[in-house]
Design a protein around this motif. Structure first.
Motif, PDB file in Angstrom:
ATOM      1  N   UNK A   1       7.300 -13.525  34.114  1.00  0.00           N
ATOM      2  CA  UNK A   1       7.495 -14.950  34.368  1.00  0.00           C
ATOM      3  C   UNK A   1       6.339 -15.543  35.191  1.00  0.00           C
ATOM      4  N   UNK A   2       5.926 -16.743  34.841  1.00  0.00           N
ATOM      5  CA  UNK A   2       5.029 -17.561  35.662  1.00  0.00           C
ATOM      6  C   UNK A   2       5.396 -19.012  35.438  1.00  0.00           C
ATOM      7  N   UNK A   3       4.977 -19.912  36.342  1.00  0.00           N
ATOM      8  CA  UNK A   3       5.330 -21.321  36.245  1.00  0.00           C
ATOM      9  C   UNK A   3       4.932 -21.918  34.897  1.00  0.00           C
ATOM     10  N   UNK A   4       3.808 -21.485  34.382  1.00  0.00           N
ATOM     11  CA  UNK A   4       3.315 -22.061  33.127  1.00  0.00           C
ATOM     12  C   UNK A   4       4.186 -21.709  31.935  1.00  0.00           C
ATOM     13  N   UNK A   5       5.083 -20.724  32.102  1.00  0.00           N
ATOM     14  CA  UNK A   5       5.929 -20.307  30.994  1.00  0.00           C
ATOM     15  C   UNK A   5       7.309 -20.955  31.004  1.00  0.00           C
ATOM     16  N   UNK A   6       7.544 -21.861  31.938  1.00  0.00           N
ATOM     17  CA  UNK A   6       8.805 -22.588  31.950  1.00  0.00           C
ATOM     18  C   UNK A   6       8.708 -23.814  31.049  1.00  0.00           C
ATOM     19  N   UNK A   7       9.809 -24.137  30.417  1.00  0.00           N
ATOM     20  CA  UNK A   7       9.881 -25.307  29.550  1.00  0.00           C
ATOM     21  C   UNK A   7      10.249 -26.545  30.347  1.00  0.00           C
TER      22      UNK A   7
ATOM     23  N   UNK B   1      17.245 -10.149  15.398  1.00  0.00           N
ATOM     24  CA  UNK B   1      17.438 -11.122  16.474  1.00  0.00           C
ATOM     25  C   UNK B   1      16.321 -10.887  17.497  1.00  0.00           C
ATOM     26  N   UNK B   2      15.471 -11.883  17.725  1.00  0.00           N
ATOM     27  CA  UNK B   2      14.337 -11.648  18.607  1.00  0.00           C
ATOM     28  C   UNK B   2      13.769 -12.951  19.139  1.00  0.00           C
ATOM     29  N   UNK B   3      13.020 -12.819  20.251  1.00  0.00           N
ATOM     30  CA  UNK B   3      12.398 -13.982  20.865  1.00  0.00           C
ATOM     31  C   UNK B   3      11.285 -13.534  21.791  1.00  0.00           C
ATOM     32  N   UNK B   4      10.290 -14.408  21.971  1.00  0.00           N
ATOM     33  CA  UNK B   4       9.341 -14.232  23.058  1.00  0.00           C
ATOM     34  C   UNK B   4      10.037 -14.541  24.381  1.00  0.00           C
ATOM     35  N   UNK B   5       9.419 -14.139  25.479  1.00  0.00           N
ATOM     36  CA  UNK B   5       9.951 -14.450  26.805  1.00  0.00           C
ATOM     37  C   UNK B   5       9.190 -15.629  27.378  1.00  0.00           C
ATOM     38  N   UNK B   6       9.917 -16.709  27.669  1.00  0.00           N
ATOM     39  CA  UNK B   6       9.297 -17.895  28.236  1.00  0.00           C
ATOM     40  C   UNK B   6       8.549 -18.711  27.192  1.00  0.00           C
ATOM     41  N   UNK B   7       7.957 -19.810  27.644  1.00  0.00           N
ATOM     42  CA  UNK B   7       7.135 -20.648  26.761  1.00  0.00           C
ATOM     43  C   UNK B   7       5.805 -19.944  26.562  1.00  0.00           C
ATOM     44  N   UNK B   8       5.594 -19.404  25.371  1.00  0.00           N
ATOM     45  CA  UNK B   8       4.471 -18.485  25.183  1.00  0.00           C
ATOM     46  C   UNK B   8       3.527 -18.862  24.057  1.00  0.00           C
ATOM     47  N   UNK B   9       4.001 -19.581  23.032  1.00  0.00           N
ATOM     48  CA  UNK B   9       3.202 -19.802  21.830  1.00  0.00           C
ATOM     49  C   UNK B   9       3.225 -21.279  21.470  1.00  0.00           C
ATOM     50  N   UNK B  10       2.047 -21.840  21.242  1.00  0.00           N
ATOM     51  CA  UNK B  10       1.944 -23.239  20.829  1.00  0.00           C
ATOM     52  C   UNK B  10       2.172 -23.376  19.327  1.00  0.00           C
TER      53      UNK B  10
ATOM     54  N   UNK C   1      19.890 -21.608  36.590  1.00  0.00           N
ATOM     55  CA  UNK C   1      19.814 -22.824  37.389  1.00  0.00           C
ATOM     56  C   UNK C   1      18.847 -22.678  38.560  1.00  0.00           C
ATOM     57  N   UNK C   2      18.763 -21.486  39.127  1.00  0.00           N
ATOM     58  CA  UNK C   2      17.794 -21.263  40.200  1.00  0.00           C
ATOM     59  C   UNK C   2      16.369 -21.292  39.665  1.00  0.00           C
ATOM     60  N   UNK C   3      16.153 -20.655  38.507  1.00  0.00           N
ATOM     61  CA  UNK C   3      14.811 -20.608  37.938  1.00  0.00           C
ATOM     62  C   UNK C   3      14.294 -22.003  37.620  1.00  0.00           C
ATOM     63  N   UNK C   4      15.178 -22.859  37.086  1.00  0.00           N
ATOM     64  CA  UNK C   4      14.761 -24.205  36.690  1.00  0.00           C
ATOM     65  C   UNK C   4      15.093 -25.268  37.734  1.00  0.00           C
ATOM     66  N   UNK C   5      15.517 -24.793  38.938  1.00  0.00           N
ATOM     67  CA  UNK C   5      15.779 -25.695  40.071  1.00  0.00           C
ATOM     68  C   UNK C   5      16.743 -26.820  39.681  1.00  0.00           C
ATOM     69  N   UNK C   6      17.831 -26.433  39.027  1.00  0.00           N
ATOM     70  CA  UNK C   6      18.835 -27.407  38.582  1.00  0.00           C
ATOM     71  C   UNK C   6      19.693 -27.870  39.766  1.00  0.00           C
ATOM     72  N   UNK C   7      19.886 -29.152  39.868  1.00  0.00           N
ATOM     73  CA  UNK C   7      20.808 -29.714  40.859  1.00  0.00           C
ATOM     74  C   UNK C   7      22.166 -30.018  40.249  1.00  0.00           C
ATOM     75  N   UNK C   8      22.196 -30.249  38.968  1.00  0.00           N
ATOM     76  CA  UNK C   8      23.452 -30.536  38.280  1.00  0.00           C
ATOM     77  C   UNK C   8      23.274 -30.206  36.811  1.00  0.00           C
ATOM     78  N   UNK C   9      24.386 -30.170  36.078  1.00  0.00           N
ATOM     79  CA  UNK C   9      24.304 -29.881  34.659  1.00  0.00           C
ATOM     80  C   UNK C   9      24.106 -31.170  33.874  1.00  0.00           C
TER      81      UNK C   9
END
Length: 600
Positions: free
Chosen positions: A32-38, A91-100, A214-222
């Protein structure tokens, strides 16, 4: 035995647990890194090659994310980064925002379960497998000797992975099962044997999964959740109450003579709200209202869920009102009746769903109205949840389930009354009792609109759910299965599975002693075992709650989203004459004093 045969015949290839195949070439690309968050809402594209049922499940998963987190999803417009959901190999996926320019996420053959879809989207949002945590050896032992050759790297530890301080979670939807990539024996052994059969659960995201998201994306509410009140520790969650009649009014209670001896939660201390109709005269009423809330989603639809207990007179009413306000300074608002409970008294806490369609500031008001006749009780309510999601279309609550399973003949069936979908298809749902487990199913019926409908019935998505009765819906992990009508699917005799039941159905005498045509049962003969019901909060107070939705997903054949659902008209047998003078806040307001310290 005949009932089980019908279920199995109509659902070949669907019954039983499946083992999705993961693609090790796509998995787990980076830490994980900040650049990989959506950035929410996350853009997506549903490939035309996806199975229709998979498309329906994906949209249900999006609703779960909206309900439990601040993560939303939207069809892609021109965004450079987006998730491209396809039917690839497994069933598969990359981890985080990885590919443009389209990041592949595969929902392949047998991957169209809600837990698997959530699992893969959590990967895309930045999460690794739970057993990949650096502290995993304190909780599980990896049996490398039992892993298929070439798959060992799927069990590696992820160095420098971030856990947000959330404890290890055996219930995580990101945890492998005990025989993942196995040559035969267990590949994972839990250090606490209690959780050996928990890991790899096929329910949905766990509360800790949601907490970490919610912690990773700093969510305050849904995105979708609006309020919960379980009257925990005797607090009323900013609710107010009032009564200008001979009724005692709403009171905080922990038990009521002749009524509930505990709240729905069953905890200690246990509180709920009760309004007695033992005093006063016919027509007297008492009101309990929520705080004001404001819709935030484009689709103006909400679901009110609560539990009630009725032990008053059969003529007493619990009326549910919605009061909308034009603006924050509007003190009176506009009141509309959205639901009513009256008639037969109950012996258990009963679940209730009420569909709303507010597009302004609003609040929900519970009015107990005293009817004719003698009453020794009244109405109790507990565990109120309000969310910006669609309510289930049908609910079956089976009380005294364990006793009923043991005492009923093998294959005993409990049916719902006839239902109509928004487009006019008639159907019913039901459950079959098989001593140690239950089956669930739906059937098409002949109805009043059949000559105007398209046959065979196309692209209707049926979701069956055994509700986790945790008082807070954001913490629930329900068990659910889905199927989607395929107009081309045929039985071995050459008839269409989803055709007009007047053509290929069986005759049956319904609850009104009328002859009807019904299709063969479509569902799962082993939906849940009694042992499974005793996990989580599926079996509460002796009751199991099954909910069903029957939704038209044909817009997904060529599209990416569904239109906003609409709330139908409310049918009330005995509308009350007293609609009140305004909210309690504009009348004589009565607040509940704090409970004595000794009773908390």
């Amino acid at each position: 035995m005949g009932e089980e045969k019908d279920l199995m015949e109509a659902n070949k290839g669907k019954v039983g647990m499946f083992k999705p195949q993961f693609n090790p070439q796509i998995q787990r690309s980076a830490v994980y890194s900040e650049s990989q968050l959506w950035t929410s809402p996350v853009p997506y594209v549903l490939d035309k090659g996806l199975d229709m049922n998979a498309k329906g499940v994906i949209l249900r998963a999006f609703e779960h994310f909206r309900l439990k987190s601040c993560i939303d999803f939207k069809p892609r417009d021109t965004e450079k980064y987006y998730i491209s959901v396809k039917k690839l190999n497994g069933c598969s996926s990359h981890v985080g925002r990885a590919v443009a320019n389209g990041q592949d996420l595969s929902i392949g053959q047998n991957c169209d379960g809600i837990s698997i879809v959530e699992h893969e989207f959590l990967h895309a949002l930045g999460f690794y497998h739970e057993q990949g945590r650096e502290d995993r050896d304190d909780y599980v032992t990896i049996q490398f000797e039992n892993i298929k050759k070439g798959y060992e790297k799927n069990f590696r530890k992820i160095k420098n992975s971030i856990t947000q301080g959330v404890p290890y979670d055996y219930w995580s939807v990101m945890h492998y099962g005990k025989k993942a990539f196995s040559k035969g024996n267990n590949t994972i052994t839990t250090n606490d044997p209690t959780f050996q059969d928990v890991i790899g659960q096929k329910l949905e995201m766990s509360p800790k999964d949601v907490q970490e998201l919610n912690l990773l994306y700093k969510c305050n509410s849904s995105v979708s959740f609006m309020m919960f009140c379980g009257f925990v520790d005797g607090t009323m969650c900013q609710m107010t109450k009032c009564s200008q009649s001979g009724l005692k009014g709403w009171q905080m209670e922990s038990q009521v003579a002749g009524g509930p001896n505990s709240d729905h939660t069953g905890g200690k201390p246990a509180y709920f709200m009760h309004a007695s109709t033992a005093s006063g005269k016919e027509g007297d009423s008492a009101w309990l209202e929520t705080r004001r809330v404001t819709p935030s989603r484009e689709c103006h639809i909400q679901c009110l869920q609560f539990y009630y207990y009725h032990n008053g007179s059969p003529s007493d009413q619990l009326n549910i009102w919605m009061r909308e306000f034009d603006d924050e300074d509007d003190m009176k608002g506009h009141l509309s009746l959205v639901g009513q409970i009256t008639g037969t008294t109950t012996s258990h806490w009963q679940i209730k769903h009420v569909s709303l369609n507010a597009n302004k500031h609003f609040q929900v008001e519970f009015q107990v109205w005293k009817g004719a006749g003698k009453s020794d009780g009244g109405f109790s309510i507990d565990d109120i949840n309000l969310s910006q999601t669609e309510c289930p279309h049908v609910t079956l609550q089976i009380n005294d389930m364990e006793k009923l399973l043991s005492s009923s003949s093998f294959g005993t069936v409990i049916y719902s009354p006839r239902q109509y979908s928004r487009r006019g298809y008639a159907y019913r749902v039901g459950t079959a009792l098989y001593k140690t487990h239950i089956g669930v199913f739906m059937q098409l019926l002949n109805g009043t609109h059949d000559d105007k409908l398209e046959w065979p019935c196309p692209h209707r998505h049926m979701a069956a759910q055994m509700i986790d009765q945790n008082p807070e819906i954001q913490l629930q992990m329900s068990k659910q299965r889905t199927l989607t009508s395929d107009p081309n699917r045929m039985y071995s005799d050459g008839t269409y599975v989803w055709d007009d039941p007047r053509k290929n159905g069986l005759t049956h005498v319904d609850e009104n002693n009328k002859m009807i045509f019904v299709s063969r049962k479509l569902g799962w003969s082993k939906f849940a075992t009694l042992e499974q019901m005793k996990t989580r909060d599926f079996l509460k107070g002796g009751s199991v709650v099954l909910s069903f939705s029957f939704e038209d997903i044909s817009p997904l054949v060529d599209g990416q989203a569904l239109p906003c659902p609409k709330v139908g008209p409310v049918v009330v047998t005995n509308p009350p004459k007293d609609q009140g003078e305004g909210p309690c806040s504009s009348r004589v307001e009565i607040t509940t004093p704090p409970l004595p310290e000794s009773t908390r």
